[in-house]
Design an enzyme around this catalytic site. Structure first.
Site, PDB file in Angstrom:
ATOM      1  N   ARG A  33      49.488   0.284  -2.528  1.00 55.12           N
ATOM      2  CA  ARG A  33      49.418  -0.246  -1.155  1.00 55.12           C
ATOM      3  C   ARG A  33      48.032  -0.782  -0.807  1.00 55.12           C
ATOM      4  NH1 ARG A  33      53.490   1.405   2.765  1.00 55.12           N
ATOM      5  NH2 ARG A  33      55.420   1.313   1.586  1.00 55.12           N
ATOM      6  N   ARG A  46      49.076 -10.489   9.104  1.00 55.84           N
ATOM      7  CA  ARG A  46      50.377  -9.920   9.467  1.00 55.84           C
ATOM      8  C   ARG A  46      50.786 -10.396  10.860  1.00 55.84           C
ATOM      9  NH1 ARG A  46      54.235  -7.872  11.075  1.00 55.84           N
ATOM     10  NH2 ARG A  46      55.078  -5.757  10.905  1.00 55.84           N
ATOM     11  N   TYR A 158      67.761   4.055   0.601  1.00 54.37           N
ATOM     12  CA  TYR A 158      67.580   3.276   1.842  1.00 54.37           C
ATOM     13  C   TYR A 158      68.853   2.503   2.196  1.00 54.37           C
ATOM     14  CZ  TYR A 158      62.613   4.368   1.740  1.00 54.37           C
ATOM     15  OH  TYR A 158      61.423   5.038   1.749  1.00 54.37           O
TER      16      TYR A 158
END
Ligand code: CP3
Length: 352
Positions: A33, A46, A158
């Site tokens: 990350r 972002r 998920y």
């Protein structure tokens, strides 16, 4: 096919050498990350992108955020900016990311598994392949480029729950109640994910990592059936096309099963979470490279907690093939000065 001379001309990449089993002191370093919210430049891009998925599927922006930690810290490896859930998205499942809630999907039902097919899969993921190609052309030649995907079990959890949960109980229940549907789902994910990695490698990735973030919630026989078997299937498919590209397996929380995971899946290197004892990690190095395994909270805390954690790993593991990394992803509250301190400490290491 690459010619002998092209291979010989390729600059040495410390990260790749370690994955091939070489011992380097100081060890190469990168962070899971490493492109993310702890960086102000990431938060800025972002914001401009609008949504997280727009960032993943826009080659200009994905390229930019992948490069940010490389420009700032000069890591030995760069990891493609994307997410593990683009695979089920490319298989036609819906996906969105909500601020503060993480990924959200419509939970898949056992009766829907057989309808999943790979139509349009690579078209959907074409922007990712484009990002990989651009990265490989523009990264420093000594910086390795890592492609990645999620392991079938972690991605399935998920798809089944529709979101993250503390222990992925919905996925475990699904596996017990619908064992056949589960194994068909995992097989489909394994085959598509392997093709996805093959394309990333063809586009320029020097190594790939398979993230099995939820390996640690399974009992022994489920670990074998849901984690080991699908990853072994993937490794076989990828190696048939790209036999010399290293594959890192990250079965987070696998504990005492790490060694058999490597043996049975044939991954080249093992990503270790921070709960793996360094004595066990040292033992695992006899079978090949290990990567890890600083507790990300030591990096948040800084100071002595950080220094002692870094030194313990270096002292115990630089006698064998080691890629220095965290034991899981860096968290958004991590001070940048702590990252700098960790890198400097690792790079100054000359053994003891
Ligand atoms: O490591 C990198 O820098 C490359 C990028 C990367 C992301 N996700 C970006 C991301 C990688 C390798 C992943 C993998 C991933 N994604 C995993 C496996 C590794 C792990 O952390 O266990 C998992 C389980 C996911 C699914 C996922 N994506 C979750 C659960 C979340 C929410 C948690 C969070 O940190 O917000 C995401 C979102 C996500 N993926 C972010 C980033 C930078 C944050 C979203 C944002 O910027 O708004």
């Amino acid at each position: 096919m690459e010619t002998q001379s092209a291979a010989a001309r390729r600059p040495a990449r410390p990260f790749i050498e370690v994955l091939a089993g070489k011992t380097l002191v100081p060890p190469p370093i990168w962070m899971m990350r490493q492109a993310g919210r702890y960086l102000p430049e990431y938060r800025q891009t972002r914001k401009e992108a609008g949504s997280f998925l727009d960032l993943c599927y826009n080659p200009d922006l994905a390229f930019e955020v992948t490069m940010q930690p490389i420009r700032r810290f000069g890591f030995d490896a760069s990891i493609l900016f994307s997410d593990i859930l683009v695979v089920p998205h490319a298989l036609g499942r819906d996906l969105r990311f909500e601020e503060g809630r993480g990924p959200l999907m419509t939970p898949i039902d056992a009766s829907e598994v057989d309808a999943i097919d790979g139509d349009g899969f690579h078209d959907h993921l074409a922007p990712v392949y484009e990002t990989v190609g651009r990265l490989r052309r523009e990264l420093p030649p000594t910086t390795a480029l890592i492609g990645f995907c999620g392991a079938p079990w972690t991605v399935a959890t998920y798809m089944i729950a529709g979101h993250g949960t503390p222990d992925q109980a919905p996925g475990r229940l699904f596996a017990y109640r619908h064992a056949d549907a589960m194994s068909r789902l995992l097989a489909k994910l394994a085959d598509q994910s392997a093709e996805y990695l093959i394309r990333q490698i063809s586009a320029g990735a020097d190594a790939v990592q398979i993230f099995d973030s939820w390996s640690g919630v399974l009992d022994e026989s489920s670990f074998e059936a849901l984690c080991v078997a699908p990853v072994a299937r993937m490794v076989k498919i990828v190696k048939a096309v790209h036999p010399n590209v290293p594959i890192i397996g990250f079965p987070k929380g696998a504990g005492s099963l790490y060694g058999s995971f490597r043996q049975k899946t044939a991954v080249d290197a093992l990503g270790l979470d921070w709960t793996v004892p360094l004595s066990q990690a040292k033992h695992l190095q006899a079978g090949g490279a290990v990567q890890g395994n600083l507790d990300p909270m030591r990096l948040v805390a800084g100071g002595q907690a950080l220094d002692q954690g870094v030194d313990a790993i270096l002292e115990q593991l630089t006698g064998g093939p080691l890629v220095f990394n965290l034991g899981h992803g860096i968290t958004p509250e991590t001070p940048i000065s702590h990252v700098e301190r960790m890198i400097e400490r690792v790079r100054r290491w000359r053994g003891n």
